[in-house]
Design an enzyme around this catalytic site. Structure first.
Site, PDB file in Angstrom:
ATOM      1  N   LYS A   1       0.843  -1.209   0.000  1.00 41.17           N
ATOM      2  CA  LYS A   1       0.000   0.000   0.000  1.00 41.17           C
ATOM      3  C   LYS A   1       0.876   1.256   0.000  1.00 41.17           C
ATOM      4  O   LYS A   1       2.087   1.162   0.270  1.00 41.17           O
ATOM      5  CB  LYS A   1      -0.905  -0.015   1.231  1.00 41.17           C
TER       6      LYS A   1
ATOM      7  N   ARG B   1     -10.692   0.350  14.483  1.00 41.70           N
ATOM      8  CA  ARG B   1     -10.584   1.074  13.215  1.00 41.70           C
ATOM      9  C   ARG B   1     -11.726   0.639  12.308  1.00 41.70           C
ATOM     10  O   ARG B   1     -12.720   1.326  12.191  1.00 41.70           O
ATOM     11  CB  ARG B   1      -9.206   0.765  12.613  1.00 41.70           C
TER      12      ARG B   1
ATOM     13  N   HIS C   1      -6.506  -7.320  13.028  1.00 39.19           N
ATOM     14  CA  HIS C   1      -5.257  -6.552  13.061  1.00 39.19           C
ATOM     15  C   HIS C   1      -4.960  -6.175  14.508  1.00 39.19           C
ATOM     16  O   HIS C   1      -5.864  -5.775  15.243  1.00 39.19           O
ATOM     17  CB  HIS C   1      -5.430  -5.293  12.201  1.00 39.19           C
TER      18      HIS C   1
ATOM     19  N   ARG D   1       0.759 -10.629   6.950  1.00 40.33           N
ATOM     20  CA  ARG D   1       0.687  -9.415   6.130  1.00 40.33           C
ATOM     21  C   ARG D   1       1.969  -8.631   6.398  1.00 40.33           C
ATOM     22  O   ARG D   1       2.090  -7.877   7.350  1.00 40.33           O
ATOM     23  CB  ARG D   1      -0.557  -8.599   6.492  1.00 40.33           C
TER      24      ARG D   1
ATOM     25  N   TYR E   1      16.858  31.287   5.089  1.00 34.53           N
ATOM     26  CA  TYR E   1      15.793  32.124   5.641  1.00 34.53           C
ATOM     27  C   TYR E   1      15.957  32.316   7.142  1.00 34.53           C
ATOM     28  O   TYR E   1      16.269  31.370   7.867  1.00 34.53           O
ATOM     29  CB  TYR E   1      14.431  31.461   5.405  1.00 34.53           C
TER      30      TYR E   1
ATOM     31  N   CYS F   1      14.866  24.712   2.810  1.00 29.56           N
ATOM     32  CA  CYS F   1      13.937  25.431   1.935  1.00 29.56           C
ATOM     33  C   CYS F   1      13.089  24.420   1.161  1.00 29.56           C
ATOM     34  O   CYS F   1      13.260  23.211   1.306  1.00 29.56           O
ATOM     35  CB  CYS F   1      14.708  26.301   0.954  1.00 29.56           C
ATOM     36  N   MET F   2      12.190  24.930   0.327  1.00 30.01           N
ATOM     37  CA  MET F   2      11.319  24.019  -0.422  1.00 30.01           C
ATOM     38  C   MET F   2      12.123  23.110  -1.352  1.00 30.01           C
ATOM     39  O   MET F   2      11.809  21.937  -1.521  1.00 30.01           O
ATOM     40  CB  MET F   2      10.285  24.820  -1.214  1.00 30.01           C
ATOM     41  N   ASP F   3      13.202  23.661  -1.930  1.00 31.66           N
ATOM     42  CA  ASP F   3      13.934  22.915  -2.955  1.00 31.66           C
ATOM     43  C   ASP F   3      15.414  22.739  -2.646  1.00 31.66           C
ATOM     44  O   ASP F   3      16.122  22.107  -3.415  1.00 31.66           O
ATOM     45  CB  ASP F   3      13.837  23.657  -4.300  1.00 31.66           C
TER      46      ASP F   3
END
Ligand SMILES: *Cc1c(COP(=O)(O)O)cnc(C)c1O
Length: 378
Positions: free
Chosen positions: A44, A140, A170, A226, A272, A318-320
């Site tokens: 999954k 759940r 589970h 599983r 930053y 930073c983002m990148d």
């Protein structure tokens, strides 16, 4: 990095997935399980961020018999990749989606009478296989009471195309040393199983255990385990790791290359907010990865490997981009490892998840598809 250039990426940041490690980890659990207990490979969330198709194919080659996913979409993706092995969807799907599931030969999980009645009203061109989910304490999804079970069994056998082929539960605490709650859940499940047998429901695929349970009680796992996190070479918890009952190899590693290297003078800032200032003359490297890739902002202050040694991440992520303080000048293009090994030095997934104050499961899932996955041992 042949694989990288094949993908024609224009930025040097990538994830390597060692599929031989996946096969190795499956072999390790198989050694512990009795012959009659088989492996259901849990892929999954795109194989916990490792790539569901590649991992599923390798797992089946390595001896897994069944696949499990959370969503019907994830199962259909595997079918579209020509995977014909049985697949179980572990989560709830809308009743109307049962038609699509049957068409693709995908087993669904059910636990609601209303759901089953609705599905009973459809006509199927191919058989629909169902596994009954029992909530023995996870809280759940699943049936919780005798009455719910009676009701749901009443609604079975009303459609000739629908077959009950399995039953499962589970555990909530299988990865914890304390076993009282775990044992309570096991007892509830056993009671329920014997009721099902009294009703003449035999020959069902019975499965209860995730990785932690499989490692802990391999003898009591019925027909399938599983097998999720441990297949990827990660321990379900520190407690399971410390017991040393199984040897696992981490399949996932994250790498980048220096995009820029510069010399800072004392007092110069990085990133930053100017949260980092050089104290002496320092070499600072810039990596083309950031929180936009799922490399979390809170990894500021952690470390990476350059030339086989650990160097710190400095300033805000930073983002990148992410900056690191180098021990010396390195050429642009020098390989940097954020998760995994360089020679003998390693930064494990567990170290990263501990630093991020989360569990190892979460890290490969949040490193998103902006970072290409490259496969070894396919
Ligand atoms: C995700 C999942 C698993 C796999 O658990 P691991 O701890 O990763 O082995 C097993 N069963 C169910 C129902 C799950 O949702």
């Amino acid at each position: 990095m042949k694989g990288v250039s094949n993908l024609e990426i224009h930025r040097n940041t990538w994830i390597e997935i060692d599929l031989d490690a996946v096969a190795y980890n499956i072999k390790q659990i198989q050694k512990k399980l009795p012959k009659e207990t088989k492996v259901m490979a849990v892929v999954k969330a795109d194989g916990y961020g490792h790539g569901s198709i590649q991992v599923a194919k390798k797992a089946l080659q390595a001896g897994a018999d069944y696949l499990a996913v959370a969503l019907l979409e994830e199962a259909i993706k595997l079918r579209e990749a020509s995977i014909t092995a049985p697949i179980l969807v572990l989560g709830w799907v809308p009743p109307a989606s049962a038609i699509e599931a049957a068409k693709h030969g995908i087993t669904l999980t059910f636990f609601q009478k209303d759901w089953l009645e609705q599905v009973n009203s459809y006509s199927f061109s191919k058989p629909l296989h169902l596994h009954l989910k029992v909530d023995t304490g996870m809280g759940r999804i699943g049936i919780r009471t005798k009455e719910e079970m009676q009701d749901i069994l009443h609604a079975l056998n009303k459609n000739r195309s629908i077959y009950l082929t399995g039953v499962f539960t589970h555990f909530a605490t299988a990865d914890e040393p304390e076993s009282t709650y775990f044992e309570e859940q096991r007892t509830r499940f056993k009671r329920l199983l014997s009721r099902l047998k009294e009703q003449g429901l035999e020959n069902l695929d019975v499965h209860v255990g995730n990785s932690a349970s499989a490692i802990r009680l391999p003898e009591d796992m019925y027909d399938y385990v599983r097998f999720g996190i441990a297949m990827y070479g990660l321990y379900p918890s520190q407690a399971v790791k410390e017991k040393g009952e199984i040897d696992l190899k981490q399949a996932f590693s994250l790498h980048s290359k220096l995009a820029h290297v510069k010399r800072l003078q004392p007092g110069d800032c990085v990133s930053y907010g100017c949260t980092y200032q050089a104290e002496t003359e320092e070499w600072i490297g810039t990596l083309p990865i950031g929180y936009g890739d799922g490399w979390l902002r809170r990894m500021q202050g952690f470390c990476v490997l350059v030339n086989g040694i650990r160097v710190p991440i400095v300033g805000r992520i930073c983002m990148d981009q992410t900056m690191i303080r180098l021990d010396q000048a390195y050429p642009v293009g020098t390989k940097v490892t954020l998760i995994g090994c360089q020679n003998d030095a390693c930064i494990s997934m567990d170290e990263v998840s501990d630093y991020a104050e989360t569990i190892n499961y979460e890290i490969p899932c949040i490193l998103n598809n902006r970072v290409p996955r490259i496969y070894k041992g396919q």
